[in-house]
Design a protein around this motif. Structure first.
Motif, mmCIF file in Angstrom:
data_model
loop_
_atom_site.group_PDB
_atom_site.id
_atom_site.type_symbol
_atom_site.label_atom_id
_atom_site.label_comp_id
_atom_site.label_asym_id
_atom_site.label_seq_id
_atom_site.Cartn_x
_atom_site.Cartn_y
_atom_site.Cartn_z
ATOM 1 N N UNK A 107 -1.173 3.614 0.121
ATOM 2 C CA UNK A 107 -1.759 4.727 0.874
ATOM 3 C C UNK A 107 -2.817 4.226 1.848
ATOM 4 N N UNK A 108 -3.707 3.348 1.373
ATOM 5 C CA UNK A 108 -4.767 2.827 2.236
ATOM 6 C C UNK A 108 -4.173 1.945 3.337
ATOM 7 N N UNK A 109 -3.203 1.100 2.983
ATOM 8 C CA UNK A 109 -2.556 0.275 3.991
ATOM 9 C C UNK A 109 -1.885 1.104 5.068
ATOM 10 N N UNK A 110 -1.234 2.199 4.666
ATOM 11 C CA UNK A 110 -0.524 3.058 5.623
ATOM 12 C C UNK A 110 -1.484 3.757 6.578
ATOM 13 N N UNK A 111 -2.589 4.297 6.054
ATOM 14 C CA UNK A 111 -3.500 5.036 6.937
ATOM 15 C C UNK A 111 -4.231 4.094 7.896
ATOM 16 N N UNK A 112 -4.571 2.890 7.432
ATOM 17 C CA UNK A 112 -5.265 1.960 8.317
ATOM 18 C C UNK A 112 -4.324 1.422 9.395
ATOM 19 N N UNK A 113 -3.080 1.185 9.027
ATOM 20 C CA UNK A 113 -2.101 0.763 10.028
ATOM 21 C C UNK A 113 -1.884 1.872 11.049
#
Length: 319
Positions: free
Chosen positions: A27-33
């Motif tokens: 989830x964190x990787x997706x939103x930061x990307x």
């Protein structure tokens, strides 16, 4: 003593919430990307030497060193370098590659960007930075481990810290809502929906309906206030499901997609590995029952059609 020994065993033996951790990392990787991709075309305007970014590192590094870092940070090469590092580390979190290194690089690059331009970010970004700090102590994805070593202790303590942070956040938010006049009167969501920055087109008309306004105001407040008790009760999983629906509504009606994504990741993080195994087992049983029911329905329809065909054939033969 029994409670203390169980707590000691929980922390010391095996790492917990491995599935939930993986979901939170994704989830964190997706939103930061997503933030890198959407902000990249405007990077110079946002963080560049003539951009709108007015944040400073002085309060962390002191006036002298802070001014030097601020000057260097406005260089285009440095800004795009930070965005590149953030994108690569976010991909690492998303796909589970070198997650501890990816977490460290994500924390550093993301923090530098937010300090430079804090006005660009929302509450979800603050929670993301806190989670990245805790996630530094988690075991890397697919790491080999044995019960008892220090890194298992640190992993489980970090898990407890994330859970405690979520409890504090929900409780504090619910408490401050409860002392607010608009929230007590049940009209807060109406006024929020009238602010264009925090509502999508059409949401203002939807929140002009009194019943929807009352429900949208009181339910989130009650959910947050009761959250600590609910997640240690038999209603834990339904409560998490309600929270996911709540944050999906925020994403759709208020447009806070990144905030809602990280909060849904945290909700799913709360589900233990044993509970995920139970959900998988029950889901498999439900799928089998639905499959059998579907087969029975098809068989009945086939027999009914065969009977009708035989009846028509008999009628034709008699005629």
């Amino acid at each position: 003593m029994g409670i203390l020994s169980k707590a000691w065993g929980w922390v010391a033996k095996d790492p917990h919430h491995l599935i939930g951790i993986r979901i939170l990392q994704m989830a964190i990787g997706a939103i930061l990307l997503f933030e890198v991709v959407t902000n990249l075309p405007f990077a110079g305007y946002l963080w560049g030497p003539n951009g709108i970014g007015g944040g400073s590192m002085s309060y962390l590094l002191g006036p002298t060193l802070g001014d030097v870092v601020d000057t260097v940070f406005t260089a285009d090469a440095y800004i795009f370098g930070m965005l590149f590092i953030l994108a690569i580390s976010a991909l690492g979190l998303l796909f589970g590659y070198r997650t501890r290194i990816a977490t460290f690089l994500t924390l550093i690059s993301f923090s530098l960007l937010t300090i430079r331009l804090p006005e660009l970010y929302n509450g979800g970004d603050n929670i993301t930075r806190l989670m990245l700090i805790y996630m530094l102590f988690l075991l890397p994805h697919r790491a080999k481990f044995s019960s008892g070593p220090l890194r298992v202790w640190l992993h489980n303590i970090a898990v407890l810290a994330i859970i405690f942070q979520l409890i504090v956040m929900y409780t504090a938010s619910g408490f401050f809502k409860s002392i607010g006049e608009w929230w007590r009167e049940g009209t807060a969501m109406y006024y929020i929906s009238q602010v264009q920055l925090y509502s999508l087109p059409g949401a203002s008309k939807l929140f002009s309906i009194p019943l929807i306004v009352y429900v949208a105001t009181y339910v989130p407040m009650a959910y947050q206030l009761l959250f600590p008790m609910a997640i240690i009760s038999r209603f834990k999983l339904p409560w998490i499901g309600l929270g996911i629906l709540f944050h999906l509504g925020i994403a759709v009606l208020m447009g806070l997609v990144t905030f809602s994504t990280v909060m849904i990741g945290l909700e799913l993080f709360l589900i233990s590995d044993q509970e995920y195994a139970m959900i998988r087992k029950r889901g498999g049983l439900i799928c089998k029952r639905l499959s059998r029911a579907g087969v029975r329905i098809v068989q009945k329809q086939t027999r009914a059609r065969a009977t009708e065909a035989e009846a028509e054939e008999s009628t034709t033969t008699v005629g």
